[in-house]
Scaffold this active site. Sequence first.
Site, mmCIF file in Angstrom:
data_model
loop_
_atom_site.group_PDB
_atom_site.id
_atom_site.type_symbol
_atom_site.label_atom_id
_atom_site.label_comp_id
_atom_site.label_asym_id
_atom_site.label_seq_id
_atom_site.Cartn_x
_atom_site.Cartn_y
_atom_site.Cartn_z
ATOM 1 N N ASP A 12 0.803 -1.227 0.000
ATOM 2 C CA ASP A 12 0.000 0.000 0.000
ATOM 3 C C ASP A 12 0.835 1.276 0.000
ATOM 4 O O ASP A 12 0.413 2.318 0.513
ATOM 5 C CB ASP A 12 -0.966 0.025 1.209
ATOM 6 N N LYS A 15 2.020 2.043 -5.084
ATOM 7 C CA LYS A 15 2.553 1.429 -6.324
ATOM 8 C C LYS A 15 1.640 1.701 -7.513
ATOM 9 O O LYS A 15 2.103 1.990 -8.609
ATOM 10 C CB LYS A 15 2.693 -0.100 -6.148
ATOM 11 N N GLY A 39 -4.563 -4.318 -3.728
ATOM 12 C CA GLY A 39 -5.521 -3.263 -4.053
ATOM 13 C C GLY A 39 -4.714 -2.053 -4.465
ATOM 14 O O GLY A 39 -3.999 -1.471 -3.642
ATOM 15 N N HIS A 40 -4.727 -1.725 -5.744
ATOM 16 C CA HIS A 40 -3.907 -0.628 -6.263
ATOM 17 C C HIS A 40 -4.827 0.502 -6.734
ATOM 18 O O HIS A 40 -5.696 0.284 -7.580
ATOM 19 C CB HIS A 40 -3.022 -1.129 -7.419
ATOM 20 N N GLN A 198 1.971 -6.201 -3.197
ATOM 21 C CA GLN A 198 2.384 -6.263 -1.791
ATOM 22 C C GLN A 198 3.643 -5.394 -1.603
ATOM 23 O O GLN A 198 3.775 -4.390 -2.273
ATOM 24 C CB GLN A 198 2.655 -7.718 -1.351
HETATM 25 P P1 GDP Z 1 -0.702 0.324 -3.543
HETATM 26 O O1 GDP Z 1 -1.279 -0.956 -3.041
HETATM 27 O O2 GDP Z 1 0.765 0.416 -3.279
HETATM 28 O O3 GDP Z 1 -1.019 0.595 -4.986
HETATM 29 O O4 GDP Z 1 -1.378 1.488 -2.687
HETATM 30 P P2 GDP Z 1 -2.939 1.602 -2.303
HETATM 31 O O5 GDP Z 1 -3.691 2.056 -3.489
HETATM 32 O O6 GDP Z 1 -3.396 0.363 -1.615
HETATM 33 O O7 GDP Z 1 -2.885 2.694 -1.173
HETATM 34 C C1 GDP Z 1 -2.366 3.965 -1.400
HETATM 35 C C2 GDP Z 1 -3.456 5.007 -1.088
HETATM 36 O O8 GDP Z 1 -2.877 6.276 -0.967
HETATM 37 C C3 GDP Z 1 -4.488 5.139 -2.206
HETATM 38 O O9 GDP Z 1 -5.712 5.530 -1.656
HETATM 39 C C4 GDP Z 1 -3.901 6.246 -3.073
HETATM 40 O O10 GDP Z 1 -4.900 6.933 -3.830
HETATM 41 C C5 GDP Z 1 -3.319 7.145 -2.022
HETATM 42 N N1 GDP Z 1 -2.106 7.881 -2.395
HETATM 43 C C6 GDP Z 1 -1.113 7.530 -3.257
HETATM 44 N N2 GDP Z 1 -0.124 8.454 -3.239
HETATM 45 C C7 GDP Z 1 -0.495 9.395 -2.345
HETATM 46 C C8 GDP Z 1 0.133 10.586 -1.851
HETATM 47 O O11 GDP Z 1 1.241 10.974 -2.218
HETATM 48 N N3 GDP Z 1 -0.568 11.296 -0.910
HETATM 49 C C9 GDP Z 1 -1.784 10.907 -0.451
HETATM 50 N N4 GDP Z 1 -2.389 11.662 0.461
HETATM 51 N N5 GDP Z 1 -2.398 9.790 -0.888
HETATM 52 C C10 GDP Z 1 -1.750 9.037 -1.809
HETATM 53 P P1 IMO Z 2 -0.896 -4.245 -2.216
HETATM 54 O O1 IMO Z 2 -0.446 -4.812 -3.529
HETATM 55 C C1 IMO Z 2 -0.994 -4.610 2.131
HETATM 56 C C2 IMO Z 2 -1.073 -8.690 3.767
HETATM 57 C C3 IMO Z 2 -2.346 -9.128 4.465
HETATM 58 C C4 IMO Z 2 -1.770 -10.098 5.482
HETATM 59 C C5 IMO Z 2 -0.628 -10.769 4.708
HETATM 60 C C6 IMO Z 2 -0.996 -12.119 4.096
HETATM 61 O O2 IMO Z 2 -2.191 -3.529 -2.264
HETATM 62 O O3 IMO Z 2 0.199 -3.464 -1.570
HETATM 63 P P2 IMO Z 2 -2.549 -12.819 2.032
HETATM 64 O O4 IMO Z 2 -4.026 -12.637 1.827
HETATM 65 O O5 IMO Z 2 -1.699 -12.224 0.971
HETATM 66 O O6 IMO Z 2 -2.176 -14.246 2.336
HETATM 67 O O7 IMO Z 2 -2.250 -12.009 3.403
HETATM 68 O O8 IMO Z 2 -0.277 -9.861 3.678
HETATM 69 N N1 IMO Z 2 -1.262 -8.181 2.384
HETATM 70 C C7 IMO Z 2 -1.203 -6.881 2.039
HETATM 71 N N2 IMO Z 2 -1.041 -5.791 2.807
HETATM 72 N N3 IMO Z 2 -1.071 -4.512 0.799
HETATM 73 C C8 IMO Z 2 -1.216 -5.601 0.016
HETATM 74 O O9 IMO Z 2 -1.186 -5.552 -1.330
HETATM 75 C C9 IMO Z 2 -1.321 -6.863 0.636
HETATM 76 N N4 IMO Z 2 -1.480 -8.127 0.191
HETATM 77 C C10 IMO Z 2 -1.437 -8.923 1.255
HETATM 78 O O10 IMO Z 2 -3.000 -8.053 5.081
HETATM 79 O O11 IMO Z 2 -1.184 -9.394 6.554
HETATM 80 MG MG MG Z 3 -2.837 -1.637 -1.837
#
Ligand code: GDP
Ligand code: IMO
Ligand code: MG
Length: 409
Positions: A12, A15, A39-40, A198
């Site tokens: 999270d 990416k 979840g991206h 991840q």
């Molecule tokens: P990922 O799994 O690495 O793709 O990241 P996620 O989408 O799960 O979580 C990142 C969250 O932060 C999302 O809601 C993005 O829209 C938000 N986000 C990304 N970059 C920034 C930033 O620079 N500032 C803020 N405030 N939010 C951001």
């Molecule tokens: P993105 O790509 C954050 C965590 C789960 C749990 C552990 C194992 O959005 O960054 P799993 O269901 O993969 O066997 O769970 O890994 N986890 C993540 N945490 N971002 C993710 O993906 C994750 N994918 C798995 O919360 O602790």
């Molecule tokens: Mg994510």
Amino acid sequence: MNLVVIGAQWGDEGKGKVVDYLSERADVTVRFSGGANAGHTIVRGDRVYKLHLVPSGIITPEKTVILGSGMVIDPEALFAELRELTNQGVLWEGRVLVSDRAHVVLPAYRKLDVELDRQRADPIGTTGRGIGIAYSKKAMRDGYRIIDILEQQVFDTIDPADRGFLEQYREPLADMVIDVQRYMELKGSKAVLLEGAQGALLDPDLGTYPYVSSGCSAAAGASIGSGIGPRAIDRVVGVFKAYSTRVGNGPFPTEFHADRDGRLIAHIREIGNEYGVTTGRPRRCGYLDLVALRYICRSNSIDSLALTHLDVYDTLDEVKLCVAYDIGQASVETFPASRTALDDAQPVTRKFPGWKTSLSGVTRFETLPQQARDYIAFIEQYTGVPVDIISVGADREQTIVRRDPWIQS
Ligand code: GDP
Ligand code: IMO
Ligand code: MG
């Protein structure tokens, strides 16, 4: 040029945003690991896209994306996601390809994943998407690959209940399946973006085992998970937040504690909207951990860092980050493998004055406040890796590029 983007923390990190940004220059984007546990998020103006299986290059019009060999794919989740993209006006037909070597996640795996985690004395807190089961089956040589559900002879050997479920996806998948290596060769793909899922601290080898996921989320996974040889990887970008978050259980040395850190947890969680994209769970929050980040930079050959969420610190009087751990009597600057050492680790922090101004409209590094530039300079000095991209908001436009990772120096 082949460019890898990985998460340098526990997932999270942003990416999705960084891959979306970089995909403009790519011929093709390949997701190389994980499954629907990811979840991206991509934000373009008033449009918000949440992707789980489909690579984040899909939002850039006309670009091709590939679900790579290292992924585990739940066909039900994939087609639900594609329907959602259609509803959002994304024309994906003909642009989404699937590796014939990727593995399949069956509905029973999801149930088993949830049951197994419930039975654990110390649950991992999995996403319940059947990920660990699919990778276990793969390692035990009892799994099914995408190619297996297309070939009648193999398909006929699958359990009838699973065949009943898979039947509906055979035809639509047949049009999308490719041999990735051959595809790249035939197309002569010159700019390939390899998207991780991840984070490296959730990688089973490098991460905080057993509190990790099961796919290879490290940079090394980009090669095997896509079908590109390791020497063909030109550059690795590590994405990290200005602080740290973690969803699920496991060691987190710099996690905020109410008694020590006051209202910081609630503050960061609300301003940073730190709730999981896949499960909606509140994310655990803490200081930026430079001990862990330097370990990940070195073990993944990270050439270039992308710092996200810097704006979340806009209102703080002071900003702290972790430069060492106190473990018992020892001060430690290397990331331990030991669970007990990580559990006992107390962060040694260093304070920086806050910038107390909104960064959300800043587009050039030179116009960032000096305090923010000092924070970044310290991260670069500690890790030995340049911070080339800085994100100051969720929107694609809120991105400062100091050095373009596509241009090799
Ligand atoms: P990922 O799994 O690495 O793709 O990241 P996620 O989408 O799960 O979580 C990142 C969250 O932060 C999302 O809601 C993005 O829209 C938000 N986000 C990304 N970059 C920034 C930033 O620079 N500032 C803020 N405030 N939010 C951001
Ligand atoms: P993105 O790509 C954050 C965590 C789960 C749990 C552990 C194992 O959005 O960054 P799993 O269901 O993969 O066997 O769970 O890994 N986890 C993540 N945490 N971002 C993710 O993906 C994750 N994918 C798995 O919360 O602790
Ligand atoms: Mg994510």
